[in-house]
Scaffold this active site. Structure first.
Site, PDB file in Angstrom:
ATOM      1  N   GLY A 154       1.044   4.158  -8.883  1.00 12.99           N
ATOM      2  CA  GLY A 154       0.369   4.786  -7.735  1.00 12.99           C
ATOM      3  C   GLY A 154       0.803   4.093  -6.460  1.00 12.99           C
ATOM      4  O   GLY A 154       1.901   3.534  -6.389  1.00 12.99           O
ATOM      5  N   ARG A 155      -0.092   4.111  -5.473  1.00 19.56           N
ATOM      6  CA  ARG A 155       0.255   3.492  -4.190  1.00 19.56           C
ATOM      7  C   ARG A 155       0.642   2.030  -4.344  1.00 19.56           C
ATOM      8  O   ARG A 155       1.666   1.581  -3.814  1.00 19.56           O
ATOM      9  CB  ARG A 155      -0.944   3.598  -3.234  1.00 19.56           C
ATOM     10  CG  ARG A 155      -1.174   4.959  -2.662  1.00 19.56           C
ATOM     11  CD  ARG A 155      -2.511   4.981  -1.939  1.00 19.56           C
ATOM     12  NE  ARG A 155      -3.578   4.926  -2.922  1.00 19.56           N
ATOM     13  CZ  ARG A 155      -4.343   5.955  -3.273  1.00 19.56           C
ATOM     14  NH1 ARG A 155      -4.203   7.098  -2.662  1.00 19.56           N
ATOM     15  NH2 ARG A 155      -5.267   5.839  -4.199  1.00 19.56           N
ATOM     16  N   ILE A 156      -0.209   1.259  -5.047  1.00 21.61           N
ATOM     17  CA  ILE A 156       0.041  -0.182  -5.136  1.00 21.61           C
ATOM     18  C   ILE A 156       1.278  -0.461  -5.997  1.00 21.61           C
ATOM     19  O   ILE A 156       2.142  -1.263  -5.613  1.00 21.61           O
ATOM     20  CB  ILE A 156      -1.195  -0.928  -5.678  1.00 21.61           C
ATOM     21  CG1 ILE A 156      -2.400  -0.720  -4.731  1.00 21.61           C
ATOM     22  CG2 ILE A 156      -0.903  -2.423  -5.812  1.00 21.61           C
ATOM     23  CD1 ILE A 156      -3.735  -1.232  -5.268  1.00 21.61           C
ATOM     24  N   THR A 233      -3.196  -7.646 -11.225  1.00 24.68           N
ATOM     25  CA  THR A 233      -4.002  -7.633 -10.000  1.00 24.68           C
ATOM     26  C   THR A 233      -4.884  -6.382  -9.989  1.00 24.68           C
ATOM     27  O   THR A 233      -5.373  -5.985  -8.936  1.00 24.68           O
ATOM     28  CB  THR A 233      -3.106  -7.610  -8.733  1.00 24.68           C
ATOM     29  OG1 THR A 233      -2.204  -6.501  -8.848  1.00 24.68           O
ATOM     30  CG2 THR A 233      -2.323  -8.889  -8.562  1.00 24.68           C
ATOM     31  N   SER A 234      -5.069  -5.744 -11.168  1.00 29.12           N
ATOM     32  CA  SER A 234      -5.826  -4.483 -11.185  1.00 29.12           C
ATOM     33  C   SER A 234      -7.288  -4.745 -11.529  1.00 29.12           C
ATOM     34  O   SER A 234      -8.090  -5.012 -10.634  1.00 29.12           O
ATOM     35  CB  SER A 234      -5.160  -3.485 -12.140  1.00 29.12           C
ATOM     36  OG  SER A 234      -5.164  -3.959 -13.474  1.00 29.12           O
ATOM     37  N   ARG A 235      -7.618  -4.696 -12.808  1.00 24.62           N
ATOM     38  CA  ARG A 235      -8.962  -5.051 -13.257  1.00 24.62           C
ATOM     39  C   ARG A 235      -8.818  -5.843 -14.549  1.00 24.62           C
ATOM     40  O   ARG A 235      -7.983  -5.500 -15.401  1.00 24.62           O
ATOM     41  CB  ARG A 235      -9.813  -3.794 -13.519  1.00 24.62           C
ATOM     42  CG  ARG A 235     -10.388  -3.142 -12.272  1.00 24.62           C
ATOM     43  CD  ARG A 235     -11.498  -3.983 -11.634  1.00 24.62           C
ATOM     44  NE  ARG A 235     -12.085  -3.342 -10.472  1.00 24.62           N
ATOM     45  CZ  ARG A 235     -11.648  -3.463  -9.222  1.00 24.62           C
ATOM     46  NH1 ARG A 235     -10.592  -4.216  -8.966  1.00 24.62           N
ATOM     47  NH2 ARG A 235     -12.259  -2.859  -8.229  1.00 24.62           N
ATOM     48  N   GLU A 264     -15.600 -11.575 -14.819  1.00 28.40           N
ATOM     49  CA  GLU A 264     -15.606 -12.406 -13.613  1.00 28.40           C
ATOM     50  C   GLU A 264     -17.025 -12.875 -13.352  1.00 28.40           C
ATOM     51  O   GLU A 264     -17.959 -12.117 -13.586  1.00 28.40           O
ATOM     52  CB  GLU A 264     -15.057 -11.593 -12.442  1.00 28.40           C
ATOM     53  CG  GLU A 264     -13.586 -11.340 -12.630  1.00 28.40           C
ATOM     54  CD  GLU A 264     -12.941 -10.544 -11.482  1.00 28.40           C
ATOM     55  OE1 GLU A 264     -13.552 -10.415 -10.409  1.00 28.40           O
ATOM     56  OE2 GLU A 264     -11.818 -10.082 -11.687  1.00 28.40           O
ATOM     57  N   HIS A 282      -9.498 -13.276  -7.725  1.00 29.07           N
ATOM     58  CA  HIS A 282      -9.651 -11.901  -7.218  1.00 29.07           C
ATOM     59  C   HIS A 282      -9.427 -11.820  -5.698  1.00 29.07           C
ATOM     60  O   HIS A 282     -10.333 -11.485  -4.933  1.00 29.07           O
ATOM     61  CB  HIS A 282     -11.025 -11.323  -7.604  1.00 29.07           C
ATOM     62  CG  HIS A 282     -11.025  -9.809  -7.664  1.00 29.07           C
ATOM     63  ND1 HIS A 282     -11.776  -9.092  -8.554  1.00 29.07           N
ATOM     64  CD2 HIS A 282     -10.347  -8.878  -6.939  1.00 29.07           C
ATOM     65  CE1 HIS A 282     -11.578  -7.792  -8.376  1.00 29.07           C
ATOM     66  NE2 HIS A 282     -10.706  -7.646  -7.395  1.00 29.07           N
ATOM     67  N   GLY A 284      -6.776 -10.023  -4.288  1.00 30.67           N
ATOM     68  CA  GLY A 284      -5.840  -8.939  -3.976  1.00 30.67           C
ATOM     69  C   GLY A 284      -5.950  -8.396  -2.561  1.00 30.67           C
ATOM     70  O   GLY A 284      -4.955  -8.287  -1.848  1.00 30.67           O
TER      71      GLY A 284
HETATM   72  C1  GLV Z   1     -10.540  -4.685  -5.305  1.00 30.05           C
HETATM   73  O1  GLV Z   1     -10.414  -5.154  -6.412  1.00 30.05           O
HETATM   74  C2  GLV Z   1     -10.774  -3.290  -5.048  1.00 30.05           C
HETATM   75  O2  GLV Z   1     -10.877  -2.483  -5.986  1.00 30.05           O
HETATM   76  O3  GLV Z   1     -10.869  -2.937  -3.876  1.00 30.05           O
HETATM   77  C1  GLV Z   2      -4.596   2.376  -5.572  1.00 31.40           C
HETATM   78  O1  GLV Z   2      -4.774   2.355  -4.351  1.00 31.40           O
HETATM   79  C2  GLV Z   2      -3.364   2.869  -6.172  1.00 31.40           C
HETATM   80  O2  GLV Z   2      -3.148   4.073  -6.049  1.00 31.40           O
HETATM   81  O3  GLV Z   2      -2.589   2.087  -6.740  1.00 31.40           O
END
Ligand code: GLV
Ligand code: GLV
Length: 333
Positions: A154-156, A233-235, A264, A282, A284
């Site tokens: 996706g975006r990230i 860096t997601s969940r 967490e 956490h 990010g």
């Molecule tokens: C951070 O982990 C977010 O989801 O914004």
């Molecule tokens: C979240 O913003 C994504 O699309 O990766």
């Protein structure tokens, strides 16, 4: 006056915008589920929530008849019962886009730190153990020509791909929802298992959902190269952290760079003892600019909902079968 409830204070100017349009109250800490339900039951039109707040069916039920929106100060929304929200007519909004670059920087930082053993080297220096340069001392992974496997394009994920490409990495990916922009045409899609086997670094950028829970586990870790690096860096719960500790201990993979954890704030037993793990708390989206932009978006989404307009970042637009009446004038965006 409409009522907005914040669990934690947001950076300015968002609170000011909200305060000009509504009566704002702030809990001031992360509430328990009963505490949040009680606060919402007192009469709240929009709840501005953090990613640690338990926005459960009970909390949404407590907003009955009044709560029209949950505006999240986060991009991830796994802490909200989306089914309950939609069935109760409560829209949920998030803050996508504004934290893309900060999160991608964080992933890249973990990747570099693991590949070039920066944290390990830092410890050597700070503990006075550097004995002098040697031809084969603390060798790491050369990024140029190495393969980065991005899960969740996706975006990230795409922002990470652009950064990694600047270091000369080849990009493979799994889990793109849409066609990639032309500048990423050289990135190659692969089925998940092939991606795991082909990558020197695997970076996770999927949302936490039923189909991504523990997607990295003993079985999938065993598919990775023995010297591969996992970046998350997601969940946290996308990775079975107990299995990861075993994999790091037994050198089933080479290392891990983690910013998120399964429960967490506590990492799984054994993780902090793994010297081949680089761990951050956490962080990010943790830059001043990004947090401010997230707060602005969170406030804009809340104000749009109060004005009876469907916010741009609504995750469940079907929740509003009937648009609720405006409680304020539209915010001059
Ligand atoms: C951070 O982990 C977010 O989801 O914004
Ligand atoms: C979240 O913003 C994504 O699309 O990766």
């Amino acid at each position: 006056m409409p009522k907005v409830l914040l669990t934690l204070p947001l950076p300015q100017p968002a609170p000011q915008w909200l305060g000009d349009a509504a009566e704002v109250s702030v809990i001031g800490h992360i509430p328990s589920e009963p505490e949040l339900a009680t606060a919402v039951a007192e009469g709240v039109d929009v709840l501005c929530a953090q990613l640690r707040d338990p926005v459960t069916s009970r909390v949404l039920e407590a907003g009955k008849g009044r709560l029209r929106a949950v505006s999240l100060y986060a991009v991830g929304y796994n802490n909200v019962d989306m089914v309950a929200a939609t069935s109760r007519g409560v829209i949920v909004t998030n803050t996508p886009g504004v934290l893309t670059d900060a999160t991608a920087d964080c992933a890249m930082g973990l990747l570099l730190a693991c590949a070039r053993r920066i944290v390990e080297g830092n410890t050597v220096m700070h503990t006075g153990h550097f004995e002098g340069w040697e031809p084969d001392y603390m060798l790491g992974l050369e990024l140029k020509g190495a393969t980065l496997g991005i899960i969740g394009m996706g975006r990230i994920g795409q922002a990470v791909a652009r950064r990694a490409r600047a270091f000369g990495m080849n990009i493979v990916y799994a889990g793109a929802k849409k066609e990639l922009p032309p500048d990423l045409a050289d990135a190659r899609p692969l089925p998940l298992e092939e991606l795991l086997a082909a990558s020197d670094v695997v970076s996770l950028h999927v949302p936490l959902a039923e189909d991504t829970y523990h997607m990295i586990n003993a079985r999938t870790l065993a598919l990775m190269k023995r010297n591969a690096i996992l970046v998350n860096t997601s969940r946290g719960p996308v990775v079975d952290e107990e299995d990861l500790v075993t994999a790091l201990r037994e050198n089933i993979i080479g290392g891990a760079g983690l910013d998120v954890y399964e429960s967490e704030p506590r990492p799984a037993p054994g993780l902090i003892e793994c010297e081949n793990a680089v761990l951050t708390p956490h962080l990010g989206s943790a830059t001043t600019q990004t947090r401010r932009a997230m707060a602005e978006l969170c406030a804009r989404n809340a104000l749009a909902a109060l004005a009876g307009e469907l916010p741009k970042n609504t995750l469940n637009p079907r929740a509003w079968k009937k648009t609720p009446p405006p409680l304020i004038k539209p915010f001059p965006f």
